[in-house]
Design an enzyme around this catalytic site. Structure first.
Site, PDB file in Angstrom:
ATOM      1  N   TYR A  19      35.268  22.851  53.748  1.00 36.06           N
ATOM      2  CA  TYR A  19      36.564  23.554  53.783  1.00 36.06           C
ATOM      3  C   TYR A  19      36.376  25.006  53.337  1.00 36.06           C
ATOM      4  O   TYR A  19      36.752  25.937  54.051  1.00 36.06           O
ATOM      5  CB  TYR A  19      37.546  22.830  52.874  1.00 36.06           C
ATOM      6  N   ASP A  20      35.770  25.185  52.149  1.00 36.67           N
ATOM      7  CA  ASP A  20      35.664  26.542  51.578  1.00 36.67           C
ATOM      8  C   ASP A  20      34.859  27.469  52.495  1.00 36.67           C
ATOM      9  O   ASP A  20      35.275  28.585  52.803  1.00 36.67           O
ATOM     10  CB  ASP A  20      34.972  26.502  50.209  1.00 36.67           C
ATOM     11  N   VAL A  80      50.570  17.442  43.783  1.00 35.72           N
ATOM     12  CA  VAL A  80      52.029  17.400  43.620  1.00 35.72           C
ATOM     13  C   VAL A  80      52.598  16.151  44.288  1.00 35.72           C
ATOM     14  O   VAL A  80      53.382  15.399  43.683  1.00 35.72           O
ATOM     15  CB  VAL A  80      52.690  18.692  44.173  1.00 35.72           C
ATOM     16  N   ASN A 112      50.968  13.370  45.145  1.00 29.78           N
ATOM     17  CA  ASN A 112      50.484  12.168  44.448  1.00 29.78           C
ATOM     18  C   ASN A 112      51.333  11.865  43.228  1.00 29.78           C
ATOM     19  O   ASN A 112      51.816  10.747  43.051  1.00 29.78           O
ATOM     20  CB  ASN A 112      49.038  12.375  43.961  1.00 29.78           C
ATOM     21  N   ARG A 127      46.288  25.188  37.989  1.00 32.17           N
ATOM     22  CA  ARG A 127      46.635  25.655  39.328  1.00 32.17           C
ATOM     23  C   ARG A 127      47.945  26.439  39.203  1.00 32.17           C
ATOM     24  O   ARG A 127      48.705  26.243  38.257  1.00 32.17           O
ATOM     25  CB  ARG A 127      46.852  24.487  40.305  1.00 32.17           C
ATOM     26  N   ASP A 181      35.436  20.654  41.346  1.00 27.99           N
ATOM     27  CA  ASP A 181      36.877  20.905  41.192  1.00 27.99           C
ATOM     28  C   ASP A 181      37.070  22.221  40.403  1.00 27.99           C
ATOM     29  O   ASP A 181      36.600  22.330  39.268  1.00 27.99           O
ATOM     30  CB  ASP A 181      37.487  19.726  40.424  1.00 27.99           C
ATOM     31  N   PRO A 182      37.725  23.218  40.986  1.00 32.13           N
ATOM     32  CA  PRO A 182      37.854  24.501  40.276  1.00 32.13           C
ATOM     33  C   PRO A 182      38.586  24.349  38.939  1.00 32.13           C
ATOM     34  O   PRO A 182      39.550  23.592  38.837  1.00 32.13           O
ATOM     35  CB  PRO A 182      38.667  25.364  41.243  1.00 32.13           C
ATOM     36  N   GLN A 223      40.156  26.813  37.220  1.00 31.19           N
ATOM     37  CA  GLN A 223      41.352  27.648  37.060  1.00 31.19           C
ATOM     38  C   GLN A 223      41.681  28.356  38.368  1.00 31.19           C
ATOM     39  O   GLN A 223      40.794  28.626  39.172  1.00 31.19           O
ATOM     40  CB  GLN A 223      41.139  28.681  35.951  1.00 31.19           C
TER      41      GLN A 223
HETATM   42  P1  NAD Z   1      48.486  19.853  56.652  1.00 27.22           P
HETATM   43  O1  NAD Z   1      47.301  18.971  56.617  1.00 27.22           O
HETATM   44  O2  NAD Z   1      49.819  19.267  56.364  1.00 27.22           O
HETATM   45  O3  NAD Z   1      48.597  20.603  58.063  1.00 27.22           O
HETATM   46  C1  NAD Z   1      47.504  20.898  58.876  1.00 27.22           C
HETATM   47  C2  NAD Z   1      47.918  20.662  60.329  1.00 27.22           C
HETATM   48  O4  NAD Z   1      46.810  20.996  61.189  1.00 27.22           O
HETATM   49  C3  NAD Z   1      48.252  19.189  60.593  1.00 27.22           C
HETATM   50  O5  NAD Z   1      49.430  19.091  61.354  1.00 27.22           O
HETATM   51  C4  NAD Z   1      47.045  18.690  61.374  1.00 27.22           C
HETATM   52  O6  NAD Z   1      47.335  17.590  62.218  1.00 27.22           O
HETATM   53  C5  NAD Z   1      46.646  19.941  62.138  1.00 27.22           C
HETATM   54  N1  NAD Z   1      45.238  19.945  62.543  1.00 27.22           N
HETATM   55  C6  NAD Z   1      44.140  19.645  61.795  1.00 27.22           C
HETATM   56  N2  NAD Z   1      43.024  19.768  62.526  1.00 27.22           N
HETATM   57  C7  NAD Z   1      43.424  20.177  63.772  1.00 27.22           C
HETATM   58  C8  NAD Z   1      42.722  20.465  64.965  1.00 27.22           C
HETATM   59  N3  NAD Z   1      41.384  20.375  65.052  1.00 27.22           N
HETATM   60  N4  NAD Z   1      43.448  20.849  66.056  1.00 27.22           N
HETATM   61  C9  NAD Z   1      44.801  20.933  65.990  1.00 27.22           C
HETATM   62  N5  NAD Z   1      45.516  20.653  64.891  1.00 27.22           N
HETATM   63  C10 NAD Z   1      44.827  20.282  63.790  1.00 27.22           C
HETATM   64  O7  NAD Z   1      48.176  21.048  55.646  1.00 27.22           O
HETATM   65  P2  NAD Z   1      49.082  22.288  55.189  1.00 27.22           P
HETATM   66  O8  NAD Z   1      49.192  22.224  53.716  1.00 27.22           O
HETATM   67  O9  NAD Z   1      50.301  22.384  56.017  1.00 27.22           O
HETATM   68  O10 NAD Z   1      48.105  23.503  55.518  1.00 27.22           O
HETATM   69  C11 NAD Z   1      48.281  24.338  56.643  1.00 27.22           C
HETATM   70  C12 NAD Z   1      47.270  25.466  56.627  1.00 27.22           C
HETATM   71  O11 NAD Z   1      47.440  26.237  55.445  1.00 27.22           O
HETATM   72  C13 NAD Z   1      45.828  24.973  56.629  1.00 27.22           C
HETATM   73  O12 NAD Z   1      45.060  25.821  57.449  1.00 27.22           O
HETATM   74  C14 NAD Z   1      45.407  25.113  55.182  1.00 27.22           C
HETATM   75  O13 NAD Z   1      44.030  25.320  55.056  1.00 27.22           O
HETATM   76  C15 NAD Z   1      46.209  26.329  54.746  1.00 27.22           C
HETATM   77  N6  NAD Z   1      46.406  26.301  53.287  1.00 27.22           N
HETATM   78  C16 NAD Z   1      47.291  25.433  52.706  1.00 27.22           C
HETATM   79  C17 NAD Z   1      47.434  25.428  51.330  1.00 27.22           C
HETATM   80  C18 NAD Z   1      48.409  24.510  50.630  1.00 27.22           C
HETATM   81  O14 NAD Z   1      48.462  24.515  49.403  1.00 27.22           O
HETATM   82  N7  NAD Z   1      49.221  23.731  51.305  1.00 27.22           N
HETATM   83  C19 NAD Z   1      46.664  26.285  50.537  1.00 27.22           C
HETATM   84  C20 NAD Z   1      45.754  27.135  51.164  1.00 27.22           C
HETATM   85  C21 NAD Z   1      45.649  27.151  52.548  1.00 27.22           C
HETATM   86  N1  UDP Z   2      44.414  16.080  40.870  1.00 30.84           N
HETATM   87  C1  UDP Z   2      44.698  15.122  39.915  1.00 30.84           C
HETATM   88  N2  UDP Z   2      45.225  13.938  40.330  1.00 30.84           N
HETATM   89  C2  UDP Z   2      45.509  13.676  41.650  1.00 30.84           C
HETATM   90  C3  UDP Z   2      45.218  14.664  42.617  1.00 30.84           C
HETATM   91  C4  UDP Z   2      44.659  15.865  42.185  1.00 30.84           C
HETATM   92  O1  UDP Z   2      44.485  15.314  38.713  1.00 30.84           O
HETATM   93  O2  UDP Z   2      46.013  12.573  41.947  1.00 30.84           O
HETATM   94  C5  UDP Z   2      43.852  17.379  40.405  1.00 30.84           C
HETATM   95  C6  UDP Z   2      42.600  17.813  41.145  1.00 30.84           C
HETATM   96  O3  UDP Z   2      41.440  17.284  40.513  1.00 30.84           O
HETATM   97  C7  UDP Z   2      42.693  19.318  40.997  1.00 30.84           C
HETATM   98  C8  UDP Z   2      44.185  19.613  40.999  1.00 30.84           C
HETATM   99  O4  UDP Z   2      44.807  18.375  40.678  1.00 30.84           O
HETATM  100  O5  UDP Z   2      42.149  19.741  39.763  1.00 30.84           O
HETATM  101  C9  UDP Z   2      44.711  20.113  42.331  1.00 30.84           C
HETATM  102  O6  UDP Z   2      44.242  19.215  43.310  1.00 30.84           O
HETATM  103  P1  UDP Z   2      44.696  19.296  44.837  1.00 30.84           P
HETATM  104  O7  UDP Z   2      43.961  18.233  45.578  1.00 30.84           O
HETATM  105  O8  UDP Z   2      46.174  19.292  44.927  1.00 30.84           O
HETATM  106  O9  UDP Z   2      44.256  20.755  45.348  1.00 30.84           O
HETATM  107  P2  UDP Z   2      42.992  21.715  45.080  1.00 30.84           P
HETATM  108  O10 UDP Z   2      43.580  22.894  44.426  1.00 30.84           O
HETATM  109  O11 UDP Z   2      41.981  21.033  44.194  1.00 30.84           O
HETATM  110  O12 UDP Z   2      42.451  21.977  46.432  1.00 30.84           O
END
Ligand code: NAD
Ligand code: UDP
Length: 314
Positions: free
Chosen positions: A144-145, A187, A189, A210, A272-273, A275
């Site tokens: 992912y990262d 959140v 969960n 976070r 797991d980050p 901060q």
């Molecule tokens: P989510 O998993 O709910 O949404 C992702 C969507 O992308 C889903 O509808 C999934 O079916 C679709 N998808 C995945 N792979 C695909 C593919 N190969 N082709 C077409 N569609 C595909 O997640 P989200 O929280 O809504 O995140 C949306 C975007 O925002 C992501 O790119 C994520 O990395 C980014 N983002 C989200 C957060 C957050 O906290 N929610 C934080 C940082 C970045």
């Molecule tokens: N986390 C937790 N319990 C859970 C799910 C997540 O304690 O049931 C912790 C996880 O280890 C992380 C933080 O909550 O430190 C945020 O996790 P999340 O998966 O929401 O997103 P992240 O920021 O790690 O991508």
């Protein structure tokens, strides 16, 4: 009226964005492969004349005449992006190449939903956009990262080499209605566990922090970023700087739900980050004074209401 493509439009953030864009009178194409998203999230949009739903995977090219692209397609929960890590890398990297190719061809703007994960386990705190991060390239979060980091590279290179009109935002932990109860992020969960009076699973000691942003604030920031002129490419952090430990989050959710759940401690996942907190001075300066309006208690209360209805329904 603009013609707008939202990839990942059936996901949590994508569905909230689609609703706002449609309400503002735009013509929308919502593209998704439904890996983590669902038609349930956009049920109220299906059938509207300005809304088109396309089942498609971003790792293969897609062409449409559009004015703007929001590229959100990518699983965002560690549970889901680690399920098939090779596919996660392909989604980020090939997905970026495909949307950038389309943007180059039709000369439209394209916005990348990047992430605070590009900072990895950050040593600089709060995180400023100029910080290059501290990412493990070979760990279980790397798909992912590093996928998202490579996507940022591609966006910048298409911009420098081909003049593509790009925007990169780095999104910090976002929550709100339309999250999937099985999403696996903290959140959702905790709220689902609390509403079911099940144990609340704290990973590690819960001292990691976070900064949680309500989804409406993010959608507002995304749309403001898209509206900037072509000289603004980002990356720009979009998040709520109020920082909480995971234990504090659990206690807030117990209070809001009135749940009898107990806190249980589980092993901390690898890498797991420790901060995370956004520095949002760039966003405020470039996006007309944007700042988050919804603080954690208010946002959690709205999200708990959403999950109460959703869990009762299922
Ligand atoms: P989510 O998993 O709910 O949404 C992702 C969507 O992308 C889903 O509808 C999934 O079916 C679709 N998808 C995945 N792979 C695909 C593919 N190969 N082709 C077409 N569609 C595909 O997640 P989200 O929280 O809504 O995140 C949306 C975007 O925002 C992501 O790119 C994520 O990395 C980014 N983002 C989200 C957060 C957050 O906290 N929610 C934080 C940082 C970045
Ligand atoms: N986390 C937790 N319990 C859970 C799910 C997540 O304690 O049931 C912790 C996880 O280890 C992380 C933080 O909550 O430190 C945020 O996790 P999340 O998966 O929401 O997103 P992240 O920021 O790690 O991508």
């Amino acid at each position: 009226m603009k013609r707008i493509l939202v990839t990942g439009g059936a996901g949590f953030i994508g569905s909230c964005l689609c609703k706002r864009l449609l309400n503002e009178g735009n013509d929308l194409i919502c593209l998704d492969n439904y890996f983590t998203g669902s038609k349930d999230n956009i049920l109220d949009l299906i059938g509207q004349p300005r809304f088109e739903l396309v089942r498609h995977d971003v790792i293969t090219p897609y062409y449409a005449e559009v004015d703007e692209i929001y590229n959100l397609a990518c699983p965002a929960s560690p549970v889901h992006y680690q399920y098939n890590p090779i596919k996660t890398v392909k989604t980020s990297v090939m997905g970026a190449i495909n949307v950038l190719g389309l943007a180059k061809r039709v000369r439209c703007k394209v916005l990348q939903a990047s992430t605070s994960e590009v900072y990895g386990d950050p040593i600089v705190h709060p995180q400023v956009e100029s910080y290059w991060g501290n990412v493990n390239p070979i760990g279980i979060r790397s798909c992912y990262d590093e996928g998202k980091r490579c996507a940022e590279t591609l966006f910048m290179d298409y911009h420098r080499q081909n003049g593509v009109r790009i925007k990169i935002i780095r999104i910090f932990n976002t929550y709100g209605p339309n999250m999937n109860p099985d999403d696996g992020r903290v959140v959702s969960n905790f709220i689902v566990q609390a509403l079911r009076n099940e144990d609340i699973t704290i990973y590690g000691k819960g001292e990691q922090t976070r900064s949680f942003q309500y989804v409406d604030d993010l959608v507002d920031g995304m749309m403001r970023m898209m509206a900037t002129d072509d000289s603004v490419t980002g990356p720009v952090n979009i998040g709520n700087p109020s920082e909480f430990s995971i234990l504090e989050l659990a206690e807030k959710i117990l209070m809001i739900t009135g749940s009898k759940s107990k806190l249980v401690f589980r092993p901390l996942p690898q890498d797991d980050p420790t901060q995370r907190q956004p520095d949002i001075s760039q966003a405020s300066a470039l996006l007309n004074g944007w700042k988050p309006k919804v603080q954690l208690d208010e946002g959690l209360t709205k999200t708990v209401d959403y999950f109460r209805t959703r869990i009762t329904r299922s």
